[in-house]
Design an enzyme around this catalytic site. Sequence first.
Site, PDB file in Angstrom:
ATOM      1  CB  ILE A 107     102.802 -45.785 -49.303  1.00 32.02           C
ATOM      2  CG1 ILE A 107     103.219 -46.082 -50.749  1.00 32.02           C
ATOM      3  CG2 ILE A 107     101.780 -46.777 -48.799  1.00 32.02           C
ATOM      4  CD1 ILE A 107     103.963 -47.413 -50.916  1.00 32.02           C
ATOM      5  CB  CYS A 108      99.612 -44.690 -52.564  1.00 36.44           C
ATOM      6  SG  CYS A 108      98.459 -44.608 -53.960  1.00 36.44           S
ATOM      7  N   GLY A 109      97.806 -42.937 -51.444  1.00 37.01           N
ATOM      8  CA  GLY A 109      96.679 -42.134 -50.983  1.00 37.01           C
ATOM      9  C   GLY A 109      96.802 -41.636 -49.567  1.00 37.01           C
TER      10      GLY A 109
END
Length: 213
Positions: A107-109
């Site tokens: 998720i995300c980064g």
Amino acid sequence: MATIYVYLLETLADWELGYVTAELNSKRFFKKAAPPTVLKTVSASKEPIQTMGGMTIMPDCLIEDIMVAEGNVLLLPGADTWNDARHSAIIEKAHEFLKANAIVGAICGATAALANAGLLDQRQHTSNGPGFLEMVAPAYQGQHFYVDQPSVAADNLITASSTASLLWAKQIIEQLDIFYTNTLEAWYDYFNTGEEKYFYALLESLPDSNPKN
């Protein structure tokens, strides 16, 4: 038994893991005869890490302790420190998980770290919006496989944007097959909308409440 490994790194985004780790650890909504699971935190060292929210967490094990096996899961949360070279070892583990048909959630980064390692070049995925991966992952070549959705599950890889932690959790739980379908839908709808009717639907879906399940 499925082992769910949660990777810890400095500035870990606390909120992105909250929904999924709470349910996998508490097992409060698991269906009868759900496959047994154990949750373990893992890091590059045994040193405590501090999350973005200022919480200090001690890892349970090291990267080299991870068992790569179909049925196990590797969860990679967002953080501001994914460009640190020390995280290349966990990205290699993610590659091993995918080759073993084991689940990887990013998720995300964390999606940027996978993208920069070429792991998204041939797999459907998403991230923090079109253009984000090109901006932060110079080696990324997976534009044709990018899906502009909050969270995408495809071929044992579950990727999400920073704002889609609830849907990401739902897709991970679904892949693990540990909730009844109606439990999972009520759980998601309740936390997504806050509507009272879904809370009662969630309670009624549980084995002790509904013997027909």
